[in-house]
Design an enzyme around this catalytic site. Structure first.
Site, PDB file in Angstrom:
ATOM      1  N   GLU A   1     -16.176   0.124   5.608  1.00  0.00           N
ATOM      2  CA  GLU A   1     -15.631  -0.026   4.258  1.00  0.00           C
ATOM      3  C   GLU A   1     -15.987  -1.383   3.692  1.00  0.00           C
ATOM      4  O   GLU A   1     -16.172  -2.358   4.432  1.00  0.00           O
ATOM      5  CB  GLU A   1     -14.097   0.025   4.294  1.00  0.00           C
ATOM      6  CG  GLU A   1     -13.529   1.394   4.393  1.00  0.00           C
ATOM      7  CD  GLU A   1     -12.009   1.394   4.366  1.00  0.00           C
ATOM      8  OE1 GLU A   1     -11.456   2.480   4.476  1.00  0.00           O
ATOM      9  OE2 GLU A   1     -11.380   0.314   4.239  1.00  0.00           O
TER      10      GLU A   1
ATOM     11  N   HIS B   1      -3.411  -7.402  11.274  1.00  0.00           N
ATOM     12  CA  HIS B   1      -3.366  -6.142  10.519  1.00  0.00           C
ATOM     13  C   HIS B   1      -2.050  -5.403  10.691  1.00  0.00           C
ATOM     14  O   HIS B   1      -1.959  -4.212  10.437  1.00  0.00           O
ATOM     15  CB  HIS B   1      -4.526  -5.212  10.894  1.00  0.00           C
ATOM     16  CG  HIS B   1      -5.870  -5.808  10.657  1.00  0.00           C
ATOM     17  ND1 HIS B   1      -6.294  -6.216   9.424  1.00  0.00           N
ATOM     18  CD2 HIS B   1      -6.887  -6.098  11.512  1.00  0.00           C
ATOM     19  CE1 HIS B   1      -7.512  -6.709   9.513  1.00  0.00           C
ATOM     20  NE2 HIS B   1      -7.903  -6.663  10.769  1.00  0.00           N
TER      21      HIS B   1
ATOM     22  N   ARG C   1       4.731  10.412   7.900  1.00  0.00           N
ATOM     23  CA  ARG C   1       5.969  10.227   8.664  1.00  0.00           C
ATOM     24  C   ARG C   1       6.854   9.248   7.916  1.00  0.00           C
ATOM     25  O   ARG C   1       6.455   8.705   6.887  1.00  0.00           O
ATOM     26  CB  ARG C   1       5.624   9.636  10.037  1.00  0.00           C
ATOM     27  CG  ARG C   1       4.833   8.342   9.888  1.00  0.00           C
ATOM     28  CD  ARG C   1       4.598   7.650  11.203  1.00  0.00           C
ATOM     29  NE  ARG C   1       3.527   6.679  11.129  1.00  0.00           N
ATOM     30  CZ  ARG C   1       3.634   5.426  10.711  1.00  0.00           C
ATOM     31  NH1 ARG C   1       4.804   4.971  10.321  1.00  0.00           N
ATOM     32  NH2 ARG C   1       2.598   4.625  10.667  1.00  0.00           N
TER      33      ARG C   1
HETATM   34  P1  ADP Z   1      -3.871   1.329  10.326  1.00  0.00           P
HETATM   35  O1  ADP Z   1      -3.987   2.783  10.527  1.00  0.00           O
HETATM   36  O2  ADP Z   1      -4.180   0.563  11.547  1.00  0.00           O
HETATM   37  O3  ADP Z   1      -2.594   0.969   9.656  1.00  0.00           O
HETATM   38  P2  ADP Z   1      -5.152   0.772   7.777  1.00  0.00           P
HETATM   39  O4  ADP Z   1      -6.361   1.463   7.267  1.00  0.00           O
HETATM   40  O5  ADP Z   1      -3.868   1.149   7.151  1.00  0.00           O
HETATM   41  O6  ADP Z   1      -5.085   0.956   9.330  1.00  0.00           O
HETATM   42  O7  ADP Z   1      -5.379  -0.796   7.608  1.00  0.00           O
HETATM   43  C1  ADP Z   1      -4.501  -1.720   8.184  1.00  0.00           C
HETATM   44  C2  ADP Z   1      -4.609  -3.063   7.478  1.00  0.00           C
HETATM   45  O8  ADP Z   1      -5.958  -3.578   7.516  1.00  0.00           O
HETATM   46  C3  ADP Z   1      -4.282  -3.017   6.015  1.00  0.00           C
HETATM   47  O9  ADP Z   1      -2.914  -3.111   5.782  1.00  0.00           O
HETATM   48  C4  ADP Z   1      -5.048  -4.213   5.481  1.00  0.00           C
HETATM   49  O10 ADP Z   1      -4.360  -5.405   5.769  1.00  0.00           O
HETATM   50  C5  ADP Z   1      -6.294  -4.228   6.311  1.00  0.00           C
HETATM   51  N1  ADP Z   1      -7.385  -3.498   5.639  1.00  0.00           N
HETATM   52  C6  ADP Z   1      -7.656  -2.190   5.772  1.00  0.00           C
HETATM   53  N2  ADP Z   1      -8.702  -1.822   5.025  1.00  0.00           N
HETATM   54  C7  ADP Z   1      -9.123  -2.936   4.393  1.00  0.00           C
HETATM   55  C8  ADP Z   1     -10.196  -3.223   3.486  1.00  0.00           C
HETATM   56  N3  ADP Z   1     -11.058  -2.297   3.100  1.00  0.00           N
HETATM   57  N4  ADP Z   1     -10.336  -4.485   3.028  1.00  0.00           N
HETATM   58  C9  ADP Z   1      -9.483  -5.454   3.436  1.00  0.00           C
HETATM   59  N5  ADP Z   1      -8.476  -5.255   4.294  1.00  0.00           N
HETATM   60  C10 ADP Z   1      -8.287  -4.013   4.770  1.00  0.00           C
HETATM   61  P1  ADP Z   2       3.581   1.262   9.304  1.00  0.00           P
HETATM   62  O1  ADP Z   2       4.258   0.249   8.522  1.00  0.00           O
HETATM   63  O2  ADP Z   2       2.380   1.855   8.668  1.00  0.00           O
HETATM   64  O3  ADP Z   2       4.561   2.229   9.862  1.00  0.00           O
HETATM   65  P2  ADP Z   2       3.403  -0.115  11.707  1.00  0.00           P
HETATM   66  O4  ADP Z   2       3.091  -1.552  11.826  1.00  0.00           O
HETATM   67  O5  ADP Z   2       4.792   0.283  11.862  1.00  0.00           O
HETATM   68  O6  ADP Z   2       2.849   0.429  10.363  1.00  0.00           O
HETATM   69  O7  ADP Z   2       2.520   0.631  12.754  1.00  0.00           O
HETATM   70  C1  ADP Z   2       2.044   1.904  12.515  1.00  0.00           C
HETATM   71  C2  ADP Z   2       2.300   2.753  13.697  1.00  0.00           C
HETATM   72  O8  ADP Z   2       1.678   2.199  14.832  1.00  0.00           O
HETATM   73  C3  ADP Z   2       3.750   2.908  14.011  1.00  0.00           C
HETATM   74  O9  ADP Z   2       3.960   4.254  14.309  1.00  0.00           O
HETATM   75  C4  ADP Z   2       3.998   2.035  15.201  1.00  0.00           C
HETATM   76  O10 ADP Z   2       4.912   2.619  16.101  1.00  0.00           O
HETATM   77  C5  ADP Z   2       2.634   1.970  15.827  1.00  0.00           C
HETATM   78  N1  ADP Z   2       2.365   0.624  16.332  1.00  0.00           N
HETATM   79  C6  ADP Z   2       2.885  -0.513  15.891  1.00  0.00           C
HETATM   80  N2  ADP Z   2       2.443  -1.552  16.602  1.00  0.00           N
HETATM   81  C7  ADP Z   2       1.604  -1.048  17.516  1.00  0.00           C
HETATM   82  C8  ADP Z   2       0.815  -1.606  18.549  1.00  0.00           C
HETATM   83  N3  ADP Z   2       0.814  -2.911  18.806  1.00  0.00           N
HETATM   84  N4  ADP Z   2       0.059  -0.774  19.273  1.00  0.00           N
HETATM   85  C9  ADP Z   2       0.044   0.535  19.023  1.00  0.00           C
HETATM   86  N5  ADP Z   2       0.766   1.115  18.074  1.00  0.00           N
HETATM   87  C10 ADP Z   2       1.533   0.349  17.336  1.00  0.00           C
END
Ligand code: ADP
Ligand code: ADP
Ligand code: MG
Length: 654
Positions: free
Chosen positions: A200, A235, A297
């Site tokens: 991305e 992240h 969720r």
């Molecule tokens: P996850 O499934 O691990 O939550 P996400 O796609 O939601 O993965 O991305 C987690 C975090 O990574 C986002 O909250 C943001 O801080 C950063 N991030 C993700 N995509 C981008 C992007 N295209 N540019 C900049 N930061 C990003």
């Molecule tokens: P969200 O705010 O999108 O729920 P979280 O930070 O809570 O994002 O994390 C997303 C998911 O990943 C949650 O279901 C959480 O239980 C899980 N998670 C959080 N921290 C970790 C980690 N260090 N390793 C693996 N999974 C995690």
């Protein structure tokens, strides 16, 4: 509505779900692993079923055992919480096949959003803006590297199966692409068993703004406004808020509209979150946000939405799963004021936020009924184990506006006391007090940029050391943790004035001090090597926690933990549950407070031994009857029996 549900989770979210079910008169079944036998959610639920050993793979991720437990207890539905099985469509199918209801979206909805690449393709078709990038099938290095150049650096390589910030690599320089790709793939393979990635555009000055959506089984979809989760480390979110700072009506209309469109595209039912990445470099503009992923969720940070909308999201989940229509139409959903959530983790910010473990010997949250709402799954004495997420608690505050809510958050963090494990409390306080954060000028890189400032732990000043010495003067080692740090002085009042030598250490630094109890309820502390004496009023509240071998002081500046060397601690631990207490080193028995044949209660002071310049109060390790005790004034040697207890049934003598 359901009569009984099973909660397939642990920790704060299990406790959170129970709170709503109780209010609605729904009975709950908890499940627990061996590590959680004494956990809060187990004691709070109406029933609890043990489902296996500590590793999640053998307990909380074991769908079969969970479904079996639901059937055995007569639960009609399963609430998955977040994490674990919450986004596992195969589990949803199994739950349904067993004749139970899954409290969440359909397996098809979860599958549609489960992989970030497929989800992005779907959203593109639905007319939702997606982050520019490559999310195709071909995974060859040459193709991905070419795509990265076309997209334009910096780029972000992301595991398509990713979650929790794992399997993600930012790449700034084409020369680093190949290496970053292999690293992301390795991490993704290990964490998700899937090493496929997407590439991305890395959005500059990125802000994470997400929209809470809700659907029912009648085709209705509403949104509950946005949350800003830009305060992240690795992240992962640490402080979340609603609404997003600087949000405009036009931007909000565009984002919530896109989120509802995304949910409608997959016929979404239940609570869900559509996450967007926002370009914050020029302020918020309706064409500056892109779909990242949808979490199918309940989200960790859902309470901030509850605080501003007044809606209980868990109640809505239950109603929708039970076949009811959404309780409110879009125009009946309003928000009021501002809310923050801070996630308190057992982790070491100074060591790259490395997860920590430990027993939470002391745990005190701000008084209930005041501003903060505390979401936790632990009680004092529980441990943070390496098996699960090290989340200790979430503090949630609400105020009429952002400055008021932020002030309440800062206050709630200061009032929170945790001892026994390293935590991110001081870091959270520093972040809440950061001028950029306070101004709402937050992007996802803020924490990394200010890491040093935000994670600095200043060495204690003399006043703090003196206070710790004062608290240590009362460190009755074997006694249960005293909530009143002054309580021990009473025991010594007949020395009048009483002086005690205490030793303390903090990191590499060692301190010696003498504590003197003066008439009139005052105490004086002299630190060895310093002229100045510190005088304290014993009536003043001292926020300190004693825990084995340590003293933790709490102040508005944060907490400070000192090690209190005390050989008796070790001995007391070793003899706990046995029938005698022995002297660990030569010394003088200064005072004997109980006699032969006396029943003593756990923690009751038995005698005072003076050894190595220090006085040590010896307390009963458990309720017992004294069979033998040394006489006052006796000189004892290493290993001398000081107290012998009557043998309790089932316990042999030492
Ligand atoms: P996850 O499934 O691990 O939550 P996400 O796609 O939601 O993965 O991305 C987690 C975090 O990574 C986002 O909250 C943001 O801080 C950063 N991030 C993700 N995509 C981008 C992007 N295209 N540019 C900049 N930061 C990003
Ligand atoms: P969200 O705010 O999108 O729920 P979280 O930070 O809570 O994002 O994390 C997303 C998911 O990943 C949650 O279901 C959480 O239980 C899980 N998670 C959080 N921290 C970790 C980690 N260090 N390793 C693996 N999974 C995690
Ligand atoms: Mg995410």
């Amino acid at each position: 509505m359901f009569r009984k549900i099973l909660i397939a989770n642990r920790g704060e979210i299990a406790a959170r779900v129970i709170r709503t079910t109780r209010r609605l008169g729904i009975a709950t079944v908890a499940v627990y692993s061996e590590a959680d036998a004494k956990a809060l959610h187990v004691t709070q639920a109406d029933e609890a079923v043990h489902i296996g050993p500590a590793p999640a793979a053998e307990s909380y991720l074991s769908g079969d055992k969970i479904i079996e437990a639901a059937k055995a207890t007569g639960a009609e539905a399963i609430h998955p919480g977040y994490g674990f099985l919450s986004e596992n469509p195969d589990f949803v199918d199994e739950v349904t096949a067993a004749g139970l209801v899954f409290i969440g979206p359909s397996a098809a909805s979860i599958r549609a959003m489960g992989l970030k690449d497929a989800a992005k393709r779907l959203m593109e078709k639905a007319g939702v803006p997606v982050v520019p990038g490559y999310h195709g099938e071909d995974q060859g290095l040459v193709l991905l590297a070419t795509k990265a150049r076309e997209i334009g650096y910096p780029v972000l390589i992301k595991a398509r199966a990713g979650g929790g910030g794992k399997g993600m690599r930012r790449v700034d320089d084409p020369d680093d692409f190949a290496e970053a790709l292999s690293a992301a793939r390795r991490e993704a393979k290990a964490a998700f068993g899937d090493d496929r990635v997407l590439v991305e555009k890395y959005v500059e000055k990125p802000r994470h703004i997400e929209v809470q959506v809700f659907g029912d089984n009648f085709g209705n979809v509403v949104h509950l406004f946005e949350r800003d989760c830009s305060a992240q480390r690795r992240h992962q979110k640490v402080i979340e808020e609603a609404p997003a700072p600087g949000m405009t009506d036009a931007m909000r209309a565009a984002m919530t509209g896109a989120a509802v469109k995304a949910a409608q595209a997959i016929k979404y039912s239940g609570a869900g979150t559509v996450e967007f990445i926002v370009d914050g470099s020029q302020g918020l503009s309706p064409d500056g946000f892109w779909f990242m992923e949808m979490n199918t969720r309940l989200q960790v940070e859902h309470p901030v939405t509850e605080m501003v909308t007044g809606i209980d999201l868990v109640e809505w989940q239950l109603r929708v799963a039970a076949g009811e229509k959404l309780p409110r139409a879009q125009e009946e959903i309003r928000f009021d004021g501002h809310a923050f959530e801070a996630r308190i983790y057992a982790e070491d910010p100074a060591k790259g936020f490395l997860p920590a473990t430990g027993t939470l010997h002391h745990l005190r949250f701000p008084a209930e009924g005041k501003a903060p709402r505390v979401e936790t799954g632990v009680r004092a004495g529980n441990s943070i184990s390496p098996f699960y997420d090290p989340l200790i608690a979430k503090l949630v505050v609400h105020g009429p506006d952002r400055p008021a809510a932020l002030a309440a958050l800062g206050q709630a963090l200061i009032e929170t006391e945790i001892a026994g494990s390293t935590t991110n409390l001081a870091f959270l306080s520093a972040l809440a007090a950061d001028p950029d954060f306070a101004a709402g000028d937050v992007d996802t890189g803020l924490i990394a940029r200010k890491q040093n400032e935000l994670t600095r732990t200043p060495a204690p000043d003399e006043q703090t050391i003196a206070l710790a010495a004062l608290a240590a003067a009362d460190n009755r080692s074997e006694a249960p943790i005293s909530d009143d740090p002054w309580s021990g002085f009473a025991a010594y009042s007949h020395f009048n004035p009483v002086a005690r030598k205490v030793e303390l250490s903090y990191g590499e630094m060692e301190f010696a001090a003498s504590a003197m109890l003066l008439p009139g309820g005052r105490a004086e502390i002299r630190l060895d090597g310093h002229d100045r004496a510190f005088s304290f009023d014993l009536d003043q509240a001292l926020r300190a926690a004693h825990w084995p071998g340590h003293i933790t002081l709490f102040s508005p500046a944060g907490s400070c933990t000192f090690v209190v060397p005390n050989p008796f601690e070790r001995v007391a631990e070793a003899v706990a549950g046995h029938e005698a207490i022995r002297a660990p080193m030569p010394g003088l028995v200064k005072l004997v407070r109980v006699g032969k044949g006396e029943s003593v209660a756990k923690g009751q002071p038995l005698l005072v031994l003076e050894a190595m310049k220090m006085e040590h109060a010896i307390a009963a390790p458990h309720d017992a009857v004294v069979a033998e005790i040394v006489i006052e004034g006796a000189q004892v040697t290493d290993g001398t029996v000081l107290v012998r207890f009557e043998a309790a049934a089932g316990k042999g003598p030492t």
